[in-house]
Design an enzyme around this catalytic site. Structure first.
Site, PDB file in Angstrom:
ATOM      1  N   SER A   1      59.947  95.379  48.922  1.00 33.61           N
ATOM      2  CA  SER A   1      61.174  95.129  48.155  1.00 33.61           C
ATOM      3  C   SER A   1      62.177  94.364  49.023  1.00 33.61           C
ATOM      4  CB  SER A   1      61.808  96.455  47.734  1.00 33.61           C
ATOM      5  OG  SER A   1      60.939  97.175  46.914  1.00 33.61           O
TER       6      SER A   1
ATOM      7  N   ARG B   1      50.321 100.025  53.169  1.00 33.65           N
ATOM      8  CA  ARG B   1      49.896  98.621  53.087  1.00 33.65           C
ATOM      9  C   ARG B   1      49.184  98.183  54.359  1.00 33.65           C
ATOM     10  NH1 ARG B   1      55.955  97.143  51.816  1.00 33.65           N
ATOM     11  NH2 ARG B   1      56.006  98.715  53.437  1.00 33.65           N
TER      12      ARG B   1
ATOM     13  N   HIS C   1      54.098  98.104  43.909  1.00 34.43           N
ATOM     14  CA  HIS C   1      54.390  99.431  43.352  1.00 34.43           C
ATOM     15  C   HIS C   1      53.597  99.649  42.063  1.00 34.43           C
ATOM     16  CE1 HIS C   1      58.542  98.954  45.401  1.00 34.43           C
ATOM     17  NE2 HIS C   1      57.892  99.888  46.083  1.00 34.43           N
TER      18      HIS C   1
ATOM     19  N   LYS D   1      72.255 104.444  51.409  1.00 39.30           N
ATOM     20  CA  LYS D   1      71.842 103.039  51.381  1.00 39.30           C
ATOM     21  C   LYS D   1      72.772 102.229  50.493  1.00 39.30           C
ATOM     22  CE  LYS D   1      66.882 103.156  52.347  1.00 39.30           C
ATOM     23  NZ  LYS D   1      65.555 102.946  51.744  1.00 39.30           N
TER      24      LYS D   1
HETATM   25  O1  PNS Z   1      60.693 103.582  49.072  1.00 40.20           O
HETATM   26  P1  PNS Z   1      61.138 104.336  50.282  1.00 40.20           P
HETATM   27  O2  PNS Z   1      62.587 104.011  50.588  1.00 40.20           O
HETATM   28  O3  PNS Z   1      60.233 104.128  51.460  1.00 40.20           O
HETATM   29  O4  PNS Z   1      61.069 105.897  49.901  1.00 40.20           O
HETATM   30  C1  PNS Z   1      61.480 106.879  50.810  1.00 40.20           C
HETATM   31  C2  PNS Z   1      61.553 108.275  50.128  1.00 40.20           C
HETATM   32  C3  PNS Z   1      62.431 108.209  48.893  1.00 40.20           C
HETATM   33  C4  PNS Z   1      60.166 108.705  49.735  1.00 40.20           C
HETATM   34  C5  PNS Z   1      62.115 109.260  51.182  1.00 40.20           C
HETATM   35  O5  PNS Z   1      63.280 108.718  51.746  1.00 40.20           O
HETATM   36  C6  PNS Z   1      62.447 110.627  50.587  1.00 40.20           C
HETATM   37  O6  PNS Z   1      61.563 111.361  50.209  1.00 40.20           O
HETATM   38  N1  PNS Z   1      63.764 110.960  50.494  1.00 40.20           N
HETATM   39  C7  PNS Z   1      64.229 112.193  49.922  1.00 40.20           C
HETATM   40  C8  PNS Z   1      64.902 113.075  50.958  1.00 40.20           C
HETATM   41  C9  PNS Z   1      63.878 113.820  51.763  1.00 40.20           C
HETATM   42  O7  PNS Z   1      63.121 114.623  51.249  1.00 40.20           O
HETATM   43  N2  PNS Z   1      63.851 113.543  53.077  1.00 40.20           N
HETATM   44  C10 PNS Z   1      62.901 114.101  53.983  1.00 40.20           C
HETATM   45  C11 PNS Z   1      61.620 113.264  53.992  1.00 40.20           C
HETATM   46  S1  PNS Z   1      60.497 113.820  55.207  1.00 40.20           S
END
Ligand code: PNS
Length: 168
Positions: free
Chosen positions: A130, A92, A19, A43
């Site tokens: 993570s 990645r 990150h 989560k």
């Molecule tokens: O680190 P992560 O868990 O892969 O991040 C995922 C994240 C936070 C980018 C994604 O879950 C997100 O944007 N959540 C916010 C809710 C949202 O907008 N959902 C629709 C995504 S298409």
């Protein structure tokens, strides 16, 4: 002149060196970068949002154009409120691509003005996540060099309730 602000969203549970690598790269190409931690009620995180914010804040202090915030709800709504033009995400390996493409296209459907920009972390971190960091640490493996020192310390406190430095 128009400043380009980008959002780097994620769970960051916990922050890894992968990150941080992406944050550094993002800080070089965007005028402003907001690292945005999702407040996700579904989560079951290891670290609270405020713990994650603290660790991130400590590590991004060195970048003048990077700040850290928490957000909830749709990412596109948050990005629009912040007047951001782009969302930064790391890829990645090919295995990340499908999920990232789905998210990027859904976000574009919801908000066509917002672009998703993918960057690759250094290949040293291409296997790092993570989830694996938590698993390896929990089972007694070393995560040295994979997470910042502050994260390693917090992991020790979480899992072993100890603040004594682990020399292994
Ligand atoms: O680190 P992560 O868990 O892969 O991040 C995922 C994240 C936070 C980018 C994604 O879950 C997100 O944007 N959540 C916010 C809710 C949202 O907008 N959902 C629709 C995504 S298409």
């Amino acid at each position: 002149m128009n400043l380009v602000r980008a959002i780097y969203p994620g769970s960051f549970d916990p922050l890894t060196n992968g990150h941080l690598d992406l944050i550094e790269r993002g800080s070089k190409i965007f005028d402003e970068l907001i690292v945005a931690v999702l407040r996700n009620t579904e989560k079951d995180p290891l670290f609270t949002v405020s713990e994650r914010l603290q660790m991130l804040e400590q590590m991004v202090r060195q970048y003048e154009n990077v700040r850290v915030e928490a957000f909830e709800g749709l990412l596109v709504d948050y990005a629009m409120r912040k007047k951001a033009k782009a969302v930064l995400r790391g890829i990645r390996a090919i295995s990340d691509y499908e999920y990232e493409l789905q998210m990027a296209l859904m976000n574009r459907k919801l908000e066509p003005q917002l672009e998703t920009v993918f960057m690759m972390p250094a290949e040293t971190y291409s296997y790092l996540s993570s989830r694996l960091v938590k698993e390896v640490f929990r089972l007694g493996g070393s995560v040295r060099g994979l997470v910042p020192e502050v994260v390693e310390q917090r992991l020790r406190e979480k899992f072993h309730g100890s603040t004594i430095k682990n020399s292994s």
